[in-house]
Design an enzyme around this catalytic site. Structure first.
Site, PDB file in Angstrom:
ATOM      1  N   GLU A  23      36.369  30.014  76.834  1.00 19.04           N
ATOM      2  CA  GLU A  23      35.073  30.363  76.242  1.00 19.04           C
ATOM      3  C   GLU A  23      33.926  29.745  77.039  1.00 19.04           C
ATOM      4  O   GLU A  23      32.893  30.393  77.244  1.00 19.04           O
ATOM      5  CB  GLU A  23      35.021  29.919  74.779  1.00 19.04           C
ATOM      6  CG  GLU A  23      35.896  30.810  73.910  1.00 19.04           C
ATOM      7  CD  GLU A  23      35.949  30.373  72.469  1.00 19.04           C
ATOM      8  OE1 GLU A  23      35.532  31.165  71.612  1.00 19.04           O
ATOM      9  OE2 GLU A  23      36.403  29.236  72.206  1.00 19.04           O
ATOM     10  N   GLU A  43      43.574  31.308  70.112  1.00 20.10           N
ATOM     11  CA  GLU A  43      43.341  30.836  68.751  1.00 20.10           C
ATOM     12  C   GLU A  43      44.115  31.598  67.680  1.00 20.10           C
ATOM     13  O   GLU A  43      44.517  31.010  66.671  1.00 20.10           O
ATOM     14  CB  GLU A  43      41.834  30.879  68.423  1.00 20.10           C
ATOM     15  CG  GLU A  43      41.017  29.840  69.152  1.00 20.10           C
ATOM     16  CD  GLU A  43      40.543  30.261  70.531  1.00 20.10           C
ATOM     17  OE1 GLU A  43      39.668  29.585  71.080  1.00 20.10           O
ATOM     18  OE2 GLU A  43      41.064  31.258  71.080  1.00 20.10           O
TER      19      GLU A  43
END
Length: 131
Positions: A23, A43
């Site tokens: 990210e 995730e």
């Protein structure tokens, strides 16, 4: 990541960027990795979603259908595929020192050094705000 005086930032990876690491890289203007790099937004394996901007940035980089696949499956992407799908600008063959991506990022930075910093900042702003 290296932030150049022009406001352009580059992220390089010679190893692993999972979850938040990827990210962060997605926020860079230019991304470089080596052939042995491995990255994922993993995730969903933990029954959560990417919370650091991955659900917004990844679709802008690789397109909505590919981003959905990568986030839903949480599968690993290796350097050559990352370049093929546009996740990184360059994937370079790893060298004996283990710093091939860094070397390529510095090569790009040296090219930008001779460009007008105001022009680069304004080009970045026009691209970012126009997209």
């Amino acid at each position: 990541a290296s932030d150049l005086s022009s406001g352009i930032n580059a992220e390089y990876g010679d190893g692993v960027a999972m979850g938040g690491g990827l990210e962060l890289a997605l926020g860079a203007d230019i991304r470089v990795c080596s052939t042995n790099a491995r990255m994922a937004l993993s995730e969903t394996k933990l029954a959560i979603i990417p919370g650091g901007g991955g659900t917004q940035r990844l679709p802008r980089v690789v397109g909505v259908p590919r981003a959905k696949e990568l986030i839903f499956t949480a599968r690993d992407v290796f350097g050559p595929e990352a370049e093929k799908i546009g996740l990184v600008n360059y994937c370079v063959e790893q060298n004996d020192d283990g710093n091939a991506a860094f070397v390529k990022a510095m090569e790009i930075a040296s090219l930008l050094q001779d460009r007008g910093p105001v022009a680069l900042r304004m080009a970045k702003k026009a691209i970012t705000e126009g997209f």
